[in-house]
Design a protein around this motif. Structure first.
Motif, PDB file in Angstrom:
ATOM      1  N   VAL A  80       0.840  -1.199   0.000  1.00 58.17           N
ATOM      2  CA  VAL A  80       0.000   0.000   0.000  1.00 58.17           C
ATOM      3  C   VAL A  80       0.876   1.249   0.000  1.00 58.17           C
ATOM      4  CG1 VAL A  80      -1.673   1.349   1.320  1.00 58.17           C
ATOM      5  CG2 VAL A  80      -1.961  -1.132   1.096  1.00 58.17           C
ATOM      6  N   GLU A  84       1.000   4.257  -2.798  1.00 52.83           N
ATOM      7  CA  GLU A  84       0.746   5.658  -2.449  1.00 52.83           C
ATOM      8  C   GLU A  84       1.899   6.551  -2.909  1.00 52.83           C
ATOM      9  OE1 GLU A  84      -2.051   5.055   1.538  1.00 52.83           O
ATOM     10  OE2 GLU A  84       0.126   5.222   1.747  1.00 52.83           O
ATOM     11  N   SER A 201      -5.611  10.154  -9.789  1.00 48.77           N
ATOM     12  CA  SER A 201      -6.881   9.477  -9.542  1.00 48.77           C
ATOM     13  C   SER A 201      -6.766   7.983  -9.843  1.00 48.77           C
ATOM     14  CB  SER A 201      -7.972  10.109 -10.408  1.00 48.77           C
ATOM     15  OG  SER A 201      -9.185   9.402 -10.279  1.00 48.77           O
ATOM     16  N   ASP A 204      -4.523   6.381  -7.096  1.00 53.34           N
ATOM     17  CA  ASP A 204      -5.209   6.428  -5.799  1.00 53.34           C
ATOM     18  C   ASP A 204      -6.297   5.353  -5.741  1.00 53.34           C
ATOM     19  OD1 ASP A 204      -3.687   8.437  -4.730  1.00 53.34           O
ATOM     20  OD2 ASP A 204      -5.134  10.045  -5.111  1.00 53.34           O
ATOM     21  N   ASN A 205      -7.004   5.174  -6.849  1.00 53.32           N
ATOM     22  CA  ASN A 205      -8.028   4.128  -6.908  1.00 53.32           C
ATOM     23  C   ASN A 205      -7.404   2.744  -6.739  1.00 53.32           C
ATOM     24  OD1 ASN A 205     -10.098   5.956  -7.296  1.00 53.32           O
ATOM     25  ND2 ASN A 205     -10.112   5.752  -9.527  1.00 53.32           N
ATOM     26  N   ASP A 208      -6.549   2.297  -3.095  1.00 50.12           N
ATOM     27  CA  ASP A 208      -7.762   2.077  -2.300  1.00 50.12           C
ATOM     28  C   ASP A 208      -8.287   0.655  -2.487  1.00 50.12           C
ATOM     29  OD1 ASP A 208      -7.661   4.640  -1.328  1.00 50.12           O
ATOM     30  OD2 ASP A 208      -9.126   5.455  -2.750  1.00 50.12           O
ATOM     31  N   THR A 209      -8.228   0.158  -3.729  1.00 42.40           N
ATOM     32  CA  THR A 209      -8.668  -1.214  -3.994  1.00 42.40           C
ATOM     33  C   THR A 209      -7.805  -2.209  -3.236  1.00 42.40           C
ATOM     34  OG1 THR A 209      -9.473  -0.613  -6.203  1.00 42.40           O
ATOM     35  CG2 THR A 209      -9.027  -2.945  -5.798  1.00 42.40           C
ATOM     36  N   LYS A 211      -6.049  -1.624  -0.491  1.00 43.27           N
ATOM     37  CA  LYS A 211      -6.350  -1.503   0.944  1.00 43.27           C
ATOM     38  C   LYS A 211      -7.606  -2.296   1.298  1.00 43.27           C
ATOM     39  CE  LYS A 211      -4.575   3.215   1.534  1.00 43.27           C
ATOM     40  NZ  LYS A 211      -4.980   4.621   1.764  1.00 43.27           N
ATOM     41  N   GLY A 212      -8.643  -2.127   0.488  1.00 44.82           N
ATOM     42  CA  GLY A 212      -9.894  -2.817   0.761  1.00 44.82           C
ATOM     43  C   GLY A 212      -9.740  -4.318   0.714  1.00 44.82           C
TER      44      GLY A 212
END
Length: 219
Positions: A80, A84, A201, A204-205, A208-209, A211-212
């Motif tokens: 992650v 980032e 963007s 970042d997406n 986030d994916t 991380k989830g």
């Protein structure tokens, strides 16, 4: 008696071995056997050992006493963090690429987009991973920002993508395709702000994916 010819191999196989790791030819935690690397890359054993030492410094390889070398496995938290950091650097790269983009560069990017669409239709996720790497690498090359390029290589970002390509949930591949198309469109507009925003963007997406997915796996 005739002298045995001297066997000459690749002087420095570091680049080809690095590309094989990043491209997914070697899996995370897979052992890198020197004899196999000598044959595959047509290099002498000394050059292979030096290459593995260099790749260890880059964080792509782990060498252990009496056990040899293996491809390093990036853990979830580090993955992650890498994504980032990559988002920030590649946003800068996209900004510079928008200014320096040529028509030939744009044709090359559109060709990679067509390849990505074809690979999605075929369900070839390994091929998709490689084409995705080529798209991002092409943008880095267009930007011609040596410091950002060096830092991105050190982050092992594409290795993270390969290791976590299973995080592509249903529908996510299509979303990625739209993001790639929007990114290339922003670059084509020669608008540095739009290109920077599109790249940020997109990555970042991806972070986030990831991380989830990691949170879901630990729950």
């Amino acid at each position: 008696m005739a002298k045995r010819p001297i066997r000459r191999g690749l002087d420095d196989p570091t680049g080809p071995i690095r590309d094989a790791i990043i491209g997914g030819s070697f899996l995370p935690n897979e052992r890198l056997i020197e004899e196999d690397l000598v044959r595959r890359f047509k290099a002498n054993r000394g050059a292979v050992r030096l290459a593995l030492a260099r790749l260890e410094q880059e964080g792509l390889v782990v060498r252990e006493p009496n056990r040899g070398a293996r491809v390093r496995l990036v853990a979830g938290k580090e993955a992650v963090e890498i994504m980032e950091a990559r988002a920030m650097l590649e946003a800068l790269v996209a900004r510079h690429a928008a200014i320096k983009l040529t028509q030939q560069d744009l044709r090359n990017l559109h060709a990679i987009l067509r390849e990505l669409k074809s690979l999605i239709a075929e369900g070839d996720m390994i091929g998709y991973s490689g084409a995705n790497m080529r798209l991002h690498t092409a943008i880095v090359d267009i930007a011609d920002h040596a410091t950002a390029a060096r830092l991105l290589l050190g982050l092992r970002a594409q290795t993270v993508i390969f290791q976590y390509r299973q995080t592509l949930q249903p529908g996510r591949v299509e979303e990625l395709m739209h993001e790639h198309e929007a990114l290339v469109q922003a670059l084509a507009s020669r608008d540095p702000d739009a290109a920077e925003k599109a790249m940020r963007s997109h990555l970042d997406n991806a972070a986030d994916t990831l991380k989830g997915r990691l949170q879901h796996g630990s729950s």
